[in-house]
Scaffold this active site. Sequence first.
Site, PDB file in Angstrom:
ATOM      1  N   GLY A  13       0.837  -1.196   0.000  1.00 46.11           N
ATOM      2  CA  GLY A  13       0.000   0.000   0.000  1.00 46.11           C
ATOM      3  C   GLY A  13       0.866   1.238   0.000  1.00 46.11           C
ATOM      4  O   GLY A  13       2.021   1.208  -0.447  1.00 46.11           O
ATOM      5  N   CYS A  14       0.341   2.303   0.527  1.00 42.73           N
ATOM      6  CA  CYS A  14       1.048   3.584   0.556  1.00 42.73           C
ATOM      7  C   CYS A  14       2.400   3.430   1.244  1.00 42.73           C
ATOM      8  O   CYS A  14       2.481   2.937   2.367  1.00 42.73           O
ATOM      9  CB  CYS A  14       0.192   4.604   1.298  1.00 42.73           C
ATOM     10  SG  CYS A  14       0.996   6.184   1.547  1.00 42.73           S
TER      11      CYS A  14
END
Length: 179
Positions: A13-14
């Site tokens: 993810g981020c």
Amino acid sequence: MSEKKETAIFAGGCFWCMVKPFDQQPGILKVVSGYTGGHVPNPTYEEVCAHTTGHTEAVKITFDPTLISYAQLVEIYWQQTDPTDAMGQFQDRGDSYRPVIFTNSDEQKKIAEASKQALAASGRFAAPIVTQIEDAQPFYEAEDYHQEFYKKNPARFALEEGGREHFKQKYWGEKGKNN
């Protein structure tokens, strides 16, 4: 500290949310946010966000294997991600946020695959473990404002981390508070 250095690359993810859990471990020398797995050299954040380069946001971890093993890093990784979600992580959706363990050697691949099998067999998750294990590709360091984001912008980091933190607490309890 010894003179030994190895690297590990994880996408979960981020990348803002993937630095802190590793950055604070003994034996970690450096954690860099960046992009990997795509087909465009030196992509920018804007290009990656536009989903035109094929890159995934990731962290490249330089570590001392005499102080922390690759297997330990993989275990930390599992506790930061939803390994059942192939389409992104938490509020971050799309290929650039997919969960991937990028391996640098046959040994890393063997460790990652065994760990994935053990997690699947554990019954911790009802859904299948879909995190990919792929060979490492060129890693491009992200722009400076993305580096150590949790230190530079703690309020924004806390907003981004919210859903992830709830998930970690649900599936890993106190152990998942590895950040």
